[in-house]
Motif scaffolding. Sequence first.
Motif, PDB file in Angstrom:
ATOM      1  N   PHE A   1      15.172  42.119  14.410  1.00 18.87           N
ATOM      2  CA  PHE A   1      14.320  42.741  13.401  1.00 18.87           C
ATOM      3  C   PHE A   1      13.277  43.627  14.066  1.00 18.87           C
ATOM      4  CE2 PHE A   1      15.971  39.099  11.097  1.00 18.87           C
ATOM      5  CZ  PHE A   1      16.249  39.643   9.857  1.00 18.87           C
TER       6      PHE A   1
ATOM      7  N   TRP B   1      21.661  35.543   9.363  1.00 21.99           N
ATOM      8  CA  TRP B   1      21.221  36.827   9.909  1.00 21.99           C
ATOM      9  C   TRP B   1      22.168  37.431  10.936  1.00 21.99           C
ATOM     10  CZ3 TRP B   1      15.535  34.983   9.943  1.00 21.99           C
ATOM     11  CH2 TRP B   1      14.950  35.284   8.707  1.00 21.99           C
TER      12      TRP B   1
ATOM     13  N   GLN C   1      23.719  41.051  10.198  1.00 22.90           N
ATOM     14  CA  GLN C   1      23.418  42.115  11.154  1.00 22.90           C
ATOM     15  C   GLN C   1      24.686  42.801  11.655  1.00 22.90           C
ATOM     16  OE1 GLN C   1      21.033  40.036  14.033  1.00 22.90           O
ATOM     17  NE2 GLN C   1      19.348  39.777  12.600  1.00 22.90           N
TER      18      GLN C   1
ATOM     19  N   TRP D   1      16.849  41.641   6.096  1.00 26.15           N
ATOM     20  CA  TRP D   1      17.547  42.622   6.939  1.00 26.15           C
ATOM     21  C   TRP D   1      17.560  43.986   6.249  1.00 26.15           C
ATOM     22  CZ3 TRP D   1      18.638  43.058  11.789  1.00 26.15           C
ATOM     23  CH2 TRP D   1      19.538  44.033  12.213  1.00 26.15           C
TER      24      TRP D   1
ATOM     25  N   ASP E   1      14.075  45.538   6.290  1.00 23.99           N
ATOM     26  CA  ASP E   1      13.763  45.992   7.642  1.00 23.99           C
ATOM     27  C   ASP E   1      14.484  47.303   7.956  1.00 23.99           C
ATOM     28  OD1 ASP E   1      12.546  45.525  10.288  1.00 23.99           O
ATOM     29  OD2 ASP E   1      14.616  45.213  10.945  1.00 23.99           O
ATOM     30  N   ARG E   2      15.752  47.376   7.685  1.00 27.10           N
ATOM     31  CA  ARG E   2      16.541  48.560   8.040  1.00 27.10           C
ATOM     32  C   ARG E   2      16.216  49.768   7.156  1.00 27.10           C
ATOM     33  NH1 ARG E   2      16.363  47.094  12.392  1.00 27.10           N
ATOM     34  NH2 ARG E   2      17.883  45.748  13.311  1.00 27.10           N
TER      35      ARG E   2
END
Length: 131
Positions: free
Chosen positions: A4, A27, A31, A53, A56-57
């Motif tokens: 992350f 995760w 990912q 996720w 974050d992305r």
Amino acid sequence: MKAFGAAARTWFGQNFPGPTRVQAAGWPVIQRGAHTLLTAPTGSGKTLAAFLWAIDRVGADQNPAAGVRVLYVSPLKALVYDVERNLRAPLAGIARTAERLGLPVRPLRVDVRTGDTPPRERQRQARAPGE
């Protein structure tokens, strides 16, 4: 948590003692971009496992393509409002953490659409959907 970004990692560490079992197991699969089904009891962190996720992305992408980036389809209308409410804290918290760390902040928007969404709001969502 190593995969992350700094803002998500810092926010998570300030708000939770560590990943839950479902988060730690989910995760790495998420990912990799693999299809993922998370099953665990209520309150085990599944929603955050699924969305952190993506937050974050998408939040880190400073050159986003237009349009919807993450889509959640809820089996129940009441559940979609719970999910929306539960997303507000990480969205705001990660943005504040990024600002505090001096990192670029890209505000993310959330939209909810149900059978009760008025036509005017549906038109706005078609022009400028949440991300």
